[in-house]
Design a protein around this motif. Sequence first.
Motif, PDB file in Angstrom:
ATOM      1  N   ASP A  80       0.865  -1.188   0.000  1.00 35.30           N
ATOM      2  CA  ASP A  80       0.000   0.000   0.000  1.00 35.30           C
ATOM      3  C   ASP A  80       0.897   1.231   0.000  1.00 35.30           C
ATOM      4  N   TYR A  81       0.654   2.121  -0.911  1.00 34.24           N
ATOM      5  CA  TYR A  81       1.534   3.292  -1.044  1.00 34.24           C
ATOM      6  C   TYR A  81       0.826   4.337  -1.877  1.00 34.24           C
ATOM      7  N   ARG A  82       1.428   5.521  -1.910  1.00 31.07           N
ATOM      8  CA  ARG A  82       0.857   6.627  -2.683  1.00 31.07           C
ATOM      9  C   ARG A  82       1.857   7.078  -3.732  1.00 31.07           C
ATOM     10  N   LEU A  83       1.359   7.307  -4.945  1.00 28.72           N
ATOM     11  CA  LEU A  83       2.164   7.852  -6.040  1.00 28.72           C
ATOM     12  C   LEU A  83       1.645   9.253  -6.322  1.00 28.72           C
ATOM     13  N   VAL A  84       2.533  10.246  -6.243  1.00 31.20           N
ATOM     14  CA  VAL A  84       2.113  11.654  -6.346  1.00 31.20           C
ATOM     15  C   VAL A  84       2.991  12.395  -7.346  1.00 31.20           C
ATOM     16  N   VAL A  85       2.341  13.190  -8.189  1.00 27.55           N
ATOM     17  CA  VAL A  85       3.072  14.139  -9.044  1.00 27.55           C
ATOM     18  C   VAL A  85       2.506  15.529  -8.772  1.00 27.55           C
ATOM     19  N   ASN A  86       3.330  16.417  -8.257  1.00 27.51           N
ATOM     20  CA  ASN A  86       2.920  17.807  -8.066  1.00 27.51           C
ATOM     21  C   ASN A  86       3.199  18.581  -9.352  1.00 27.51           C
ATOM     22  N   CYS A  87       2.251  19.412  -9.755  1.00 26.59           N
ATOM     23  CA  CYS A  87       2.422  20.200 -10.988  1.00 26.59           C
ATOM     24  C   CYS A  87       2.218  21.675 -10.680  1.00 26.59           C
ATOM     25  N   GLY A  88       3.329  22.416 -10.624  1.00 25.48           N
ATOM     26  CA  GLY A  88       3.264  23.848 -10.393  1.00 25.48           C
ATOM     27  C   GLY A  88       3.413  24.196  -8.917  1.00 25.48           C
ATOM     28  N   PRO A  89       3.880  25.421  -8.646  1.00 24.01           N
ATOM     29  CA  PRO A  89       4.168  25.849  -7.278  1.00 24.01           C
ATOM     30  C   PRO A  89       2.969  25.757  -6.336  1.00 24.01           C
ATOM     31  N   GLN A  90       1.792  26.101  -6.802  1.00 27.37           N
ATOM     32  CA  GLN A  90       0.638  26.085  -5.894  1.00 27.37           C
ATOM     33  C   GLN A  90       0.295  24.658  -5.463  1.00 27.37           C
ATOM     34  N   ALA A  91       0.667  23.703  -6.285  1.00 28.75           N
ATOM     35  CA  ALA A  91       0.433  22.292  -5.952  1.00 28.75           C
ATOM     36  C   ALA A  91       1.605  21.691  -5.188  1.00 28.75           C
ATOM     37  N   GLY A  92       2.635  22.511  -4.932  1.00 28.98           N
ATOM     38  CA  GLY A  92       3.761  22.033  -4.130  1.00 28.98           C
ATOM     39  C   GLY A  92       4.985  21.632  -4.928  1.00 28.98           C
ATOM     40  N   GLN A  93       4.967  21.855  -6.250  1.00 28.09           N
ATOM     41  CA  GLN A  93       6.164  21.495  -7.023  1.00 28.09           C
ATOM     42  C   GLN A  93       7.278  22.501  -6.750  1.00 28.09           C
ATOM     43  N   SER A  94       8.427  21.992  -6.336  1.00 24.84           N
ATOM     44  CA  SER A  94       9.568  22.870  -6.050  1.00 24.84           C
ATOM     45  C   SER A  94      10.763  22.579  -6.961  1.00 24.84           C
ATOM     46  N   VAL A  95      10.784  21.405  -7.577  1.00 24.56           N
ATOM     47  CA  VAL A  95      11.859  21.067  -8.520  1.00 24.56           C
ATOM     48  C   VAL A  95      11.206  20.820  -9.881  1.00 24.56           C
ATOM     49  N   PHE A  96      11.680  21.571 -10.872  1.00 23.92           N
ATOM     50  CA  PHE A  96      11.003  21.560 -12.169  1.00 23.92           C
ATOM     51  C   PHE A  96      11.660  20.579 -13.149  1.00 23.92           C
ATOM     52  N   HIS A  97      11.561  19.330 -12.734  1.00 15.61           N
ATOM     53  CA  HIS A  97      11.903  18.150 -13.556  1.00 15.61           C
ATOM     54  C   HIS A  97      10.901  17.111 -13.073  1.00 15.61           C
ATOM     55  N   VAL A  98      10.037  16.661 -13.955  1.00 10.52           N
ATOM     56  CA  VAL A  98       8.938  15.758 -13.546  1.00 10.52           C
ATOM     57  C   VAL A  98       9.468  14.644 -12.646  1.00 10.52           C
ATOM     58  N   HIS A  99       8.772  14.442 -11.538  1.00 10.98           N
ATOM     59  CA  HIS A  99       9.158  13.372 -10.615  1.00 10.98           C
ATOM     60  C   HIS A  99       7.924  12.796  -9.964  1.00 10.98           C
ATOM     61  N   LEU A 100       8.009  11.514  -9.694  1.00 13.57           N
ATOM     62  CA  LEU A 100       6.933  10.787  -9.031  1.00 13.57           C
ATOM     63  C   LEU A 100       7.381  10.505  -7.599  1.00 13.57           C
ATOM     64  N   HIS A 101       6.585  10.976  -6.639  1.00 15.01           N
ATOM     65  CA  HIS A 101       6.858  10.645  -5.237  1.00 15.01           C
ATOM     66  C   HIS A 101       6.246   9.264  -4.954  1.00 15.01           C
ATOM     67  N   VAL A 102       7.025   8.384  -4.364  1.00 15.56           N
ATOM     68  CA  VAL A 102       6.519   7.097  -3.879  1.00 15.56           C
ATOM     69  C   VAL A 102       6.576   7.172  -2.357  1.00 15.56           C
ATOM     70  N   LEU A 103       5.401   7.175  -1.755  1.00 15.36           N
ATOM     71  CA  LEU A 103       5.298   7.374  -0.300  1.00 15.36           C
ATOM     72  C   LEU A 103       4.599   6.196   0.331  1.00 15.36           C
ATOM     73  N   GLY A 104       5.140   5.720   1.442  1.00 15.16           N
ATOM     74  CA  GLY A 104       4.477   4.621   2.136  1.00 15.16           C
ATOM     75  C   GLY A 104       5.200   4.267   3.414  1.00 15.16           C
TER      76      GLY A 104
END
Length: 113
Positions: A80-104
Motif C-alpha cells: 500500500d503506497y501513494r504515487l504523487v506528481v505535483n504540478c506547479g508551485p501552488q500544488a507544491g512542485q519545487s523542482v522543475f523536472h517531472v518526478h513521481l513521489h513514492v510514499l508509504g
Amino acid sequence: MAEDCLFCKILKGEIPSTEVYSDENYYAFRDINPGAPTHVLVIPRRHIARVSDASGGDAEVLGGLMLVGNAVAKLDGLTDYRLVVNCGPQAGQSVFHVHLHVLGGRDLAWPPG
Ligand code: AMP
C-alpha cells in the motif's frame, strides 16, 4: 538535460543521491527530506519541467514512470503506497523536472494538505 536543473545534476552525478533503482530511462533515489518511512523520487532521464508540459510523445515515458513507482514500492516491501506528481508551485512542485513521489510505510491521510 537542462543546465540548471537539480535533478539533471543528480542524473549526471554532480549532486549525490541515494540510488534505489536505475535503468536507461529512469532513476529513483531517496528524498532528502522524507515525509514517510519510504519516500522515493522517480525521475525520467528525459527532462520535462512539469507534467503539464508533456505531450503525446511523452506518453510512454510518463506511463513507465508509474510502473517504476510500482517496482520501487515493491523493493521497499510495500503493498500500500501513494504515487504523487505535483504540478506547479501552488500544488507544491519545487523542482522543475517531472518526478513521481513514492510514499508509504505509514498511514497516509487524505486529502493531503
Ligand atoms: P516537489 O516539491 O514535488 O517538487 O518535490 C521535490 C522533492 O525533492 C522534495 O520532496 C525535496 O525534499 C526533494 N529534494 C530536493 N533536493 C533533493 C536532493 N538533493 N536529493 C533528494 N531529494 C531532494
